[in-house]
Design a protein around this motif. Sequence first.
Motif, PDB file in Angstrom:
ATOM      1  N   GLY A  11       0.947  -1.547  -0.157  1.00 51.61           N
ATOM      2  CA  GLY A  11      -0.256  -0.139  -0.036  1.00 51.61           C
ATOM      3  C   GLY A  11       1.071   1.167   0.439  1.00 51.61           C
ATOM      4  O   GLY A  11       1.453   1.351   0.703  1.00 51.61           O
ATOM      5  N   VAL A  15       0.953   7.084   4.168  1.00 55.16           N
ATOM      6  CA  VAL A  15       0.737   6.086   5.309  1.00 55.16           C
ATOM      7  C   VAL A  15       2.067   5.304   4.259  1.00 55.16           C
ATOM      8  O   VAL A  15       3.047   5.001   5.280  1.00 55.16           O
ATOM      9  N   GLU A  34       2.316  -0.892  -4.679  1.00 50.71           N
ATOM     10  CA  GLU A  34       0.853  -0.393  -5.353  1.00 50.71           C
ATOM     11  C   GLU A  34       0.217  -0.613  -5.672  1.00 50.71           C
ATOM     12  O   GLU A  34       0.191  -0.799  -6.900  1.00 50.71           O
ATOM     13  N   ALA A  35      -1.266  -1.404  -5.625  1.00 51.80           N
ATOM     14  CA  ALA A  35      -2.093  -1.863  -6.639  1.00 51.80           C
ATOM     15  C   ALA A  35      -1.846  -0.655  -7.870  1.00 51.80           C
ATOM     16  O   ALA A  35      -2.389  -1.195  -8.804  1.00 51.80           O
ATOM     17  N   ARG A  36      -2.426   0.703  -7.164  1.00 53.65           N
ATOM     18  CA  ARG A  36      -2.668   1.858  -8.482  1.00 53.65           C
ATOM     19  C   ARG A  36      -1.240   2.122  -9.535  1.00 53.65           C
ATOM     20  O   ARG A  36      -0.383   1.821  -8.974  1.00 53.65           O
ATOM     21  N   ARG A  46      -9.992  14.460  -2.769  1.00 58.59           N
ATOM     22  CA  ARG A  46     -10.095  14.973  -1.128  1.00 58.59           C
ATOM     23  C   ARG A  46      -9.180  15.046  -0.051  1.00 58.59           C
ATOM     24  O   ARG A  46      -8.569  15.239  -0.141  1.00 58.59           O
ATOM     25  N   ALA A  47     -10.461  16.142   0.972  1.00 54.95           N
ATOM     26  CA  ALA A  47      -9.440  17.106   1.383  1.00 54.95           C
ATOM     27  C   ALA A  47      -8.717  16.116   2.576  1.00 54.95           C
ATOM     28  O   ALA A  47      -9.548  15.758   3.595  1.00 54.95           O
ATOM     29  N   ALA A  49      -7.048  16.423   6.827  1.00 56.81           N
ATOM     30  CA  ALA A  49      -7.436  17.605   8.227  1.00 56.81           C
ATOM     31  C   ALA A  49      -5.764  17.097   8.490  1.00 56.81           C
ATOM     32  O   ALA A  49      -5.655  16.264   8.876  1.00 56.81           O
ATOM     33  N   TYR A 106      -5.552  14.881  -0.919  1.00 55.06           N
ATOM     34  CA  TYR A 106      -4.878  14.011  -0.803  1.00 55.06           C
ATOM     35  C   TYR A 106      -3.832  13.881  -2.230  1.00 55.06           C
ATOM     36  O   TYR A 106      -2.910  13.363  -1.776  1.00 55.06           O
ATOM     37  N   ALA A 131      -1.336  -6.875  -4.276  1.00 58.14           N
ATOM     38  CA  ALA A 131      -1.154  -8.019  -2.875  1.00 58.14           C
ATOM     39  C   ALA A 131      -2.532  -8.917  -2.929  1.00 58.14           C
ATOM     40  O   ALA A 131      -3.395  -8.208  -2.986  1.00 58.14           O
ATOM     41  N   ASP A 163      -2.714  -0.670   3.672  1.00 59.84           N
ATOM     42  CA  ASP A 163      -3.445  -1.224   2.359  1.00 59.84           C
ATOM     43  C   ASP A 163      -4.793  -0.594   2.804  1.00 59.84           C
ATOM     44  O   ASP A 163      -5.690   0.163   1.680  1.00 59.84           O
ATOM     45  N   ARG A 166      -8.841  -2.389   2.528  1.00 62.82           N
ATOM     46  CA  ARG A 166     -10.815  -2.391   2.096  1.00 62.82           C
ATOM     47  C   ARG A 166     -10.423  -3.719   1.556  1.00 62.82           C
ATOM     48  O   ARG A 166     -10.345  -4.224   0.656  1.00 62.82           O
ATOM     49  N   SER A 167      -8.348  -4.114   1.353  1.00 60.94           N
ATOM     50  CA  SER A 167      -8.673  -5.125  -0.296  1.00 60.94           C
ATOM     51  C   SER A 167      -8.590  -6.245   0.343  1.00 60.94           C
ATOM     52  O   SER A 167      -8.857  -6.907  -0.439  1.00 60.94           O
ATOM     53  N   PHE A 266     -20.091   8.270   2.026  1.00 61.97           N
ATOM     54  CA  PHE A 266     -19.461   7.338   2.873  1.00 61.97           C
ATOM     55  C   PHE A 266     -20.078   6.742   4.074  1.00 61.97           C
ATOM     56  O   PHE A 266     -19.728   7.720   4.647  1.00 61.97           O
ATOM     57  N   ASN A 286      -4.940   3.334   8.055  1.00 59.34           N
ATOM     58  CA  ASN A 286      -6.124   3.300   7.911  1.00 59.34           C
ATOM     59  C   ASN A 286      -6.517   1.513   7.969  1.00 59.34           C
ATOM     60  O   ASN A 286      -7.616   1.132   8.488  1.00 59.34           O
TER      61      ASN A 286
HETATM   62  C1  FAD Z   1     -13.996   8.257   0.525  1.00 56.49           C
HETATM   63  C2  FAD Z   1     -12.940   8.603   1.948  1.00 56.49           C
HETATM   64  C3  FAD Z   1     -13.448  10.032   1.941  1.00 56.49           C
HETATM   65  C4  FAD Z   1     -12.232  10.357   3.135  1.00 56.49           C
HETATM   66  N1  FAD Z   1     -12.346  11.942   3.288  1.00 56.49           N
HETATM   67  C5  FAD Z   1     -10.997  12.310   4.657  1.00 56.49           C
HETATM   68  C6  FAD Z   1     -11.665  13.512   4.514  1.00 56.49           C
HETATM   69  O1  FAD Z   1     -12.407  14.832   4.414  1.00 56.49           O
HETATM   70  N2  FAD Z   1     -10.712  13.920   5.701  1.00 56.49           N
HETATM   71  C7  FAD Z   1      -9.276  13.607   5.916  1.00 56.49           C
HETATM   72  O2  FAD Z   1      -8.529  13.854   6.678  1.00 56.49           O
HETATM   73  N3  FAD Z   1      -9.503  11.572   5.793  1.00 56.49           N
HETATM   74  C8  FAD Z   1     -10.728  11.467   5.327  1.00 56.49           C
HETATM   75  N4  FAD Z   1     -10.975  10.156   4.757  1.00 56.49           N
HETATM   76  C9  FAD Z   1      -9.156   9.386   5.305  1.00 56.49           C
HETATM   77  C10 FAD Z   1      -7.676   8.880   4.346  1.00 56.49           C
HETATM   78  O3  FAD Z   1      -8.343   9.317   3.345  1.00 56.49           O
HETATM   79  C11 FAD Z   1      -7.202   8.206   4.966  1.00 56.49           C
HETATM   80  O4  FAD Z   1      -6.759   8.593   6.655  1.00 56.49           O
HETATM   81  C12 FAD Z   1      -6.223   8.689   5.307  1.00 56.49           C
HETATM   82  O5  FAD Z   1      -5.894   7.802   3.438  1.00 56.49           O
HETATM   83  C13 FAD Z   1      -4.904   6.995   4.774  1.00 56.49           C
HETATM   84  O6  FAD Z   1      -3.971   6.990   4.622  1.00 56.49           O
HETATM   85  P1  FAD Z   1      -3.440   5.428   4.139  1.00 56.49           P
HETATM   86  O7  FAD Z   1      -2.080   5.604   3.678  1.00 56.49           O
HETATM   87  O8  FAD Z   1      -3.529   4.446   5.969  1.00 56.49           O
HETATM   88  O9  FAD Z   1      -4.444   4.619   3.252  1.00 56.49           O
HETATM   89  P2  FAD Z   1      -4.934   4.691   2.218  1.00 56.49           P
HETATM   90  O10 FAD Z   1      -5.002   6.569   1.351  1.00 56.49           O
HETATM   91  O11 FAD Z   1      -6.135   4.546   1.975  1.00 56.49           O
HETATM   92  O12 FAD Z   1      -4.217   4.257   1.333  1.00 56.49           O
HETATM   93  C14 FAD Z   1      -4.271   2.813   0.922  1.00 56.49           C
HETATM   94  C15 FAD Z   1      -3.135   2.511  -0.351  1.00 56.49           C
HETATM   95  O13 FAD Z   1      -3.062   0.955  -0.286  1.00 56.49           O
HETATM   96  C16 FAD Z   1      -2.894   0.708  -1.901  1.00 56.49           C
HETATM   97  N5  FAD Z   1      -3.917  -0.895  -1.951  1.00 56.49           N
HETATM   98  C17 FAD Z   1      -5.107  -1.443  -1.544  1.00 56.49           C
HETATM   99  N6  FAD Z   1      -5.129  -2.322  -1.587  1.00 56.49           N
HETATM  100  C18 FAD Z   1      -3.706  -2.672  -1.846  1.00 56.49           C
HETATM  101  C19 FAD Z   1      -3.189  -4.309  -1.781  1.00 56.49           C
HETATM  102  N7  FAD Z   1      -4.232  -5.457  -2.262  1.00 56.49           N
HETATM  103  N8  FAD Z   1      -2.032  -4.435  -2.828  1.00 56.49           N
HETATM  104  C20 FAD Z   1      -1.716  -3.065  -3.312  1.00 56.49           C
HETATM  105  N9  FAD Z   1      -1.741  -1.554  -2.856  1.00 56.49           N
HETATM  106  C21 FAD Z   1      -3.146  -1.871  -2.185  1.00 56.49           C
HETATM  107  C22 FAD Z   1      -4.452   1.590  -2.253  1.00 56.49           C
HETATM  108  O14 FAD Z   1      -4.398   1.313  -4.175  1.00 56.49           O
HETATM  109  C23 FAD Z   1      -3.896   3.100  -1.782  1.00 56.49           C
HETATM  110  O15 FAD Z   1      -2.865   3.007  -2.484  1.00 56.49           O
HETATM  111  C24 FAD Z   1     -11.433   9.679   4.164  1.00 56.49           C
HETATM  112  C25 FAD Z   1     -11.332   8.014   3.360  1.00 56.49           C
HETATM  113  C26 FAD Z   1     -12.099   7.751   2.798  1.00 56.49           C
HETATM  114  C27 FAD Z   1     -11.636   6.367   2.633  1.00 56.49           C
END
Ligand code: FAD
Length: 390
Positions: A11, A15, A34-36, A46-47, A49, A106, A131, A163, A166-167, A266, A286
Amino acid sequence: MTISRDIVIVGGGPVGATLALALHENGIASTLLEARQRGTSHQDQRALALSFGTRLILERLGIWPQLSSKATAINTIHISQRGSFGRTLLKAEDHGQEALGYVLSYGALSQALDDALSGCHSVEVLHGAEATEILPDDDAATVTFNHEGIITTYRAPLLVLADGGRSLGDIPGLNRETREYGHDALVAKVQAELPHNHIAYERFTPSGPAALLPNGAHDFSLVWTGRREEVAAVMQLDDAAFLLALHQHFGDRVGRFLKVGKRLAFPLRLSRLNPVAARHLVVIGNAAQTMHPVAGQGFNVGLRDAWELADLIAESPVGQLGTETMLKTYADNRRTDTKNGLLFTDFLVNLFSNDVLGVSPLRALGLGALDLIKPAKHHLVRKMSFGPRG
Ligand SMILES: Cc1cc2nc3c(=O)[nH]c(=O)nc-3n(C[C@H](O)[C@H](O)[C@H](O)COP(=O)(O)OP(=O)(O)OC[C@H]3O[C@@H](n4cnc5c(N)ncnc54)[C@H](O)[C@@H]3O)c2cc1C
């Protein structure tokens, strides 16, 4: 085909990418899956904070200069509740901080992290690598992934799952506790009649909190939470009717609302893994904990996961990578921050959504009192900015 690696991060969201970069800064090599495809997330509006502490982390990673012109400072937080005069103001200048926090897209953050990683020879980044299976084991963890049609398995003493949660399905040894709020969040960019003056508004209503965060020169990022059916109803409205409904819901602090961008809704849930680590596997961001967006804690707790894990890896003696001792230390170090974030956001949601007779005036009194008690405000600002070490 099974290939050995030292540290594999699944992921490359904010983070996971922060962890890879922080490890690189410490001279430690890692692999990021990274999947994407590269660049897909750069347009995500997406904003996020960001707390002031998160800004300091991004500064230490050397990417804040690229981001500062895209981030909007929050200098004041205005907290109020509907139907009452009680309110409190938190001001950066009263707490010796340049800002209380920032709003950043974001996409901008992802791009800055991807750009920085592309210059790091010690980080192997595979975009388009999804993954499909993770297996913790006694002496290493394995991840199987599909990279452009080729199935590969990496085996590493430390596998980090970032990740977003979600995945992948259940992983042996990890247990997820989830509570649905039954509420949804609607997020959108809006423009109001009055300028934001770098004030973030947090307004509590019986159906859930709503926030307007300054984003850009004129816009606000709206987070409107409420019971699922209420949010579904406002999602259906045309723009003009939506802007009127928002004005009624939010009150007159920023005048009428003039424009709204794309709306997205959501479901809100409180979710956490317990434990966050299994054999040679640790889960961060997350994927480890998801909290209500009130008070903007979730992303910042996730970033601190990455930052503190990188520190611990850097300090760990050779041979300790991914051992039970190391992972227990990580889990112990992070427990308070995560628990505080989850409890604080849950407490706010429950306190302010409770419409029992008599509770509302008490809350008003609480907000009014908080406004007068300087040490209490200072404590709140330090914890929101820096977590438990604030
Ligand atoms: C719809 C939505 C709206 C949000 N709005 C806000 C907001 O307004 N303000 C705020 O502060 N926070 C918001 N959040 C929360 C914020 O997006 C998260 O706190 C933040 O994105 C966490 O980062 P992360 O890197 O843990 O996860 P993510 O940002 O979810 O990143 C996970 C990464 O892992 C990758 N991945 C997933 N599965 C796999 C796999 N199997 N193999 C390889 N890669 C994989 C994905 O492509 C992605 O790039 C929101 C969340 C969601 C879901």
